[in-house]
Each structure stands twice: as C-alpha cells, then as structure tokens.
Design a protein around this motif. Structure first.
Motif, PDB file in Angstrom:
ATOM      1  N   HIS A 126       0.832  -1.233  -0.168  1.00  0.00           N
ATOM      2  CA  HIS A 126       0.101   0.026   0.001  1.00  0.00           C
ATOM      3  C   HIS A 126       0.789   1.374  -0.013  1.00  0.00           C
ATOM      4  CE1 HIS A 126       1.007  -0.517   4.067  1.00  0.00           C
ATOM      5  NE2 HIS A 126       0.639   0.638   4.512  1.00  0.00           N
ATOM      6  N   SER A 134      -6.931  -2.436   3.225  1.00  0.00           N
ATOM      7  CA  SER A 134      -8.135  -1.595   2.830  1.00  0.00           C
ATOM      8  C   SER A 134      -7.473  -0.648   1.797  1.00  0.00           C
ATOM      9  CB  SER A 134      -8.656  -0.854   4.002  1.00  0.00           C
ATOM     10  OG  SER A 134      -7.735  -0.063   4.669  1.00  0.00           O
ATOM     11  N   ILE A 135      -6.469  -0.129   1.959  1.00  0.00           N
ATOM     12  CA  ILE A 135      -5.936   0.933   1.005  1.00  0.00           C
ATOM     13  C   ILE A 135      -5.902   0.331  -0.446  1.00  0.00           C
ATOM     14  CG2 ILE A 135      -3.902   2.175   0.376  1.00  0.00           C
ATOM     15  CD1 ILE A 135      -3.377   2.809   3.267  1.00  0.00           C
ATOM     16  N   ILE A 181      -7.327  -2.225  -1.348  1.00  0.00           N
ATOM     17  CA  ILE A 181      -8.728  -2.649  -1.929  1.00  0.00           C
ATOM     18  C   ILE A 181      -9.234  -1.388  -2.711  1.00  0.00           C
ATOM     19  CG2 ILE A 181     -11.121  -3.370  -1.256  1.00  0.00           C
ATOM     20  CD1 ILE A 181      -9.685  -5.032   0.996  1.00  0.00           C
ATOM     21  N   GLU A 182      -9.311  -0.191  -1.859  1.00  0.00           N
ATOM     22  CA  GLU A 182      -9.885   0.785  -2.240  1.00  0.00           C
ATOM     23  C   GLU A 182      -9.139   1.217  -3.602  1.00  0.00           C
ATOM     24  OE1 GLU A 182      -9.824   3.847   0.837  1.00  0.00           O
ATOM     25  OE2 GLU A 182     -10.929   2.572   1.930  1.00  0.00           O
ATOM     26  N   ARG A 183      -7.935   1.306  -3.672  1.00  0.00           N
ATOM     27  CA  ARG A 183      -7.237   1.834  -4.878  1.00  0.00           C
ATOM     28  C   ARG A 183      -7.635   1.072  -6.081  1.00  0.00           C
ATOM     29  NH1 ARG A 183      -2.267   0.867  -3.401  1.00  0.00           N
ATOM     30  NH2 ARG A 183      -1.632   3.089  -2.811  1.00  0.00           N
ATOM     31  N   ASN A 184      -7.766  -0.293  -6.012  1.00  0.00           N
ATOM     32  CA  ASN A 184      -8.152  -1.066  -7.027  1.00  0.00           C
ATOM     33  C   ASN A 184      -9.723  -1.239  -7.381  1.00  0.00           C
ATOM     34  OD1 ASN A 184      -5.547  -2.585  -8.243  1.00  0.00           O
ATOM     35  ND2 ASN A 184      -5.353  -2.659  -6.073  1.00  0.00           N
ATOM     36  N   GLY A 185     -10.529  -0.595  -6.570  1.00  0.00           N
ATOM     37  CA  GLY A 185     -11.890  -0.449  -6.812  1.00  0.00           C
ATOM     38  C   GLY A 185     -12.735  -1.641  -6.379  1.00  0.00           C
ATOM     39  N   GLY A 216     -15.294  -3.197  -4.671  1.00  0.00           N
ATOM     40  CA  GLY A 216     -16.418  -3.125  -3.774  1.00  0.00           C
ATOM     41  C   GLY A 216     -16.908  -4.230  -2.894  1.00  0.00           C
ATOM     42  N   ASP A 217     -17.697  -4.022  -1.953  1.00  0.00           N
ATOM     43  CA  ASP A 217     -18.408  -4.968  -1.116  1.00  0.00           C
ATOM     44  C   ASP A 217     -18.888  -6.233  -1.942  1.00  0.00           C
ATOM     45  OD1 ASP A 217     -17.518  -3.823   1.042  1.00  0.00           O
ATOM     46  OD2 ASP A 217     -19.339  -2.813   1.273  1.00  0.00           O
TER      47      ASP A 217
END
Length: 307
Positions: free
Chosen positions: A223, A272-273, A275-279, A281-282
């Motif tokens: 990350h 989490s970083i 996960i968010e960077r690569n889009g 979603g849940d």
C-alpha cells in the motif's frame, strides 16, 4: 575458544536478532528444487532433464504425483510418471509445486513441539492461495498459478517462526486475538522479527524467483507509494493480489476450519488501501469470497503434504 567479548556480544543481541541469525541454521531446500529452478529459469529445460532430476528424489516425486492426480488439476485417467505429468502442468507450474513441497518439508517442526499449530497457518495460507488464484483470473493476470503459489508461501516467515520459537509466536498471536492489535505490533512487543522480513530472507537464501519473493516480502507494505513505485508492474500486481487475497481469506474461510486463524487481523490501513485503490467494492469481495470457499475443497490436497 569463545572469548568473553563474544559471549557479551551474543547476550547483548535481542531475541529478534538471534532468531534472524538462526534462519541460517534451517535446512536448505532439497537439491532437486534448486536444480529444477536453475534449469527452468535457464530456458533450456527439456522433459527428459526435469524427469531425470525428479526420479532422483522419489519422495518429492511421489508427493508431486499426488498433487497432479488430485481434483485440483483434474488430469483425465491419472498419471504414474513425472515425465507424463510435465506436458499437463508445464515447467513453471511443476517448479512451483516442487518448491511448495520442499518448503513444507523444510519448515515442518520437530514432533512434540508446543505453541502454534503450523497446520492452522497453512490452512490460512491455502485460503490466501485460492483467493489469489481466483482474483488473478478476474483481473486476467498472466499467471494465476504464480499467484496461487505466492499466496500459499506468503506467510512462510511466520511458519518458520513456528518452527524456531513456537511459544513466543503463540503469545504474539494470542495478543492479536485478545487485545485486537495487529501482528506487527505483537511481533515488536514479544521481540520477534517481522514475519515478512523472515520470509524475504528465506526467499533469498532459497533463490526464489522475484514473482514469489516480492509478494512474500511486500504483501503488508504494497500500500506504500515508495514500495509501489520501485516495483515492476507485474511484481506490483502480484503483490497487490496477495494483499487483497490475504484480507479475503480472513473474511471468508472461517467456515473452512473453525477457530483457526493466521493472526493477521487488525492490520490497519494496509489491505483496505489496496482494496480501495483497485476499486474492489463489497459486492466484488463477497463474490470473490464465495468462489474461494467453493474452490477450497479442490485445493485442499495441498494440506495432505503436511501429513
């Protein structure tokens, strides 16, 4: 004769430093793993060469054939000879299988040791491996097999700690559960070297290819911008895949073997970083979790290597 100065210097070393140095006392990987790696990476490998090397190590060959004949590969009719297995799995996959077999054998603890059950660590690793392969296929990464192997071996530093100092590792893992702290913090508290640093050192000692060594070293650091920027795109991607797969495995494999956990809960921000960077979603993570749970039974043959 050991001098008083040497004795004093040894006592002054932290337990963490002593454990890092103790890695050099671990057995080396079997010769067959090193030799096959050298031949395959020279790009001049032949089926006959590799088969002859494997036949010189009957124990490893038997375990390799057990994997190849399992539902994981689904080879029709089964195979009784390594030479016939190579066209089905390919040189690179065969090397990764031999490497996996060798690492599991090398890091097996002595019987009767207390502390952490290494099997629980391998169960988590298998969940990460399975999630990494599924995610690699989603992303159309060029080599899902390498992602599986990287996931399976990503925590080998922790498994080495279970062999070298199982009691203190057990205390650190217990702290992650009871105090809800991250493993990195627990490692510092109990004067243990970071498990990813141990894994990185072993990967270098055992001459792992970069596609395996990098995610072992960086799955908790990918990350960070400074880490990402200095990695080649394929190494950055496979490290991110293993990082996300690690989080997914913690989330979705509790029903696979109840009560067994890796101790990686509470790594603030790192997964989490990514996960968010690569889009992711849940919904995407939930779908990945569902596929991972379905595929775990097919992958479970790798746990038979522990017996």
């Amino acid at each position: 004769m050991t001098s008083l100065a040497q004795v004093a210097a040894s006592r002054a070393k932290s337990k963490s430093q002593q454990l890092m140095e103790a890695l050099d006392s671990l057995p080396t990987l079997p010769v067959v793993a090193i030799q096959i790696g050298e031949i395959i990476h020279s790009r001049s490998a032949s089926v006959q060469q590799v088969a002859e090397l494997m036949r010189a190590d009957p124990a490893t060959s038997a375990k390799l054939l057990r994997l190849v004949n399992s539902p994981y590969f689904g080879v029709p009719g089964g195979i009784s000879d390594v030479a016939r297995a190579i066209p089905f799995v390919g040189f690179n996959t065969l090397y990764q299988l031999v490497l996996t077999i060798s690492v599991i054998d090398t890091l097996k603890p002595a019987s009767g040791g207390g502390g952490v059950d290494p099997r629980s660590l391998w169960v988590h690793a298998l969940g990460v491996a399975t999630a990494a392969r599924e995610l690699a296929q989603d992303l159309r990464f060029s080599d899902p097999g390498s992602c599986f192997t990287a996931g399976l071996l990503h925590d080998m530093g922790k498994i080495a700690l279970a062999k070298l100092d199982p009691t203190r590792l057990a205390s650190a893992l217990e702290a992650t559960r009871t105090e809800k702290i991250g493993l990195a913090e627990a490692e510092v508290r109990f004067d243990l070297p970071a498990h990813d640093a141990i894994g990185s050192r072993l990967a270098k000692l055992w001459r792992f290819p970069a596609t395996l060594a990098t995610p072992i070293e960086q799955h908790h650091a990918i990350h960070r911008i400074d880490v990402r920027d200095r990695l080649a795109p394929n190494l950055r991607t496979i490290s991110e895949i293993v990082c996300v797969a690690d989080a997914v495995a913690e989330r979705c494999t509790s029903t696979f073997v109840k009560g067994e956990t890796s101790g990686d809960e509470g790594l603030p921000g790192s997964d989490s970083i990514v996960i968010e960077r690569n889009g992711f979603g849940d919904a995407a993570l939930e779908a990945l979790c569902d596929r991972t749970k379905k595929e775990l039974e097919r992958s479970r043959v790798f746990l038979s290597l522990l017996d």
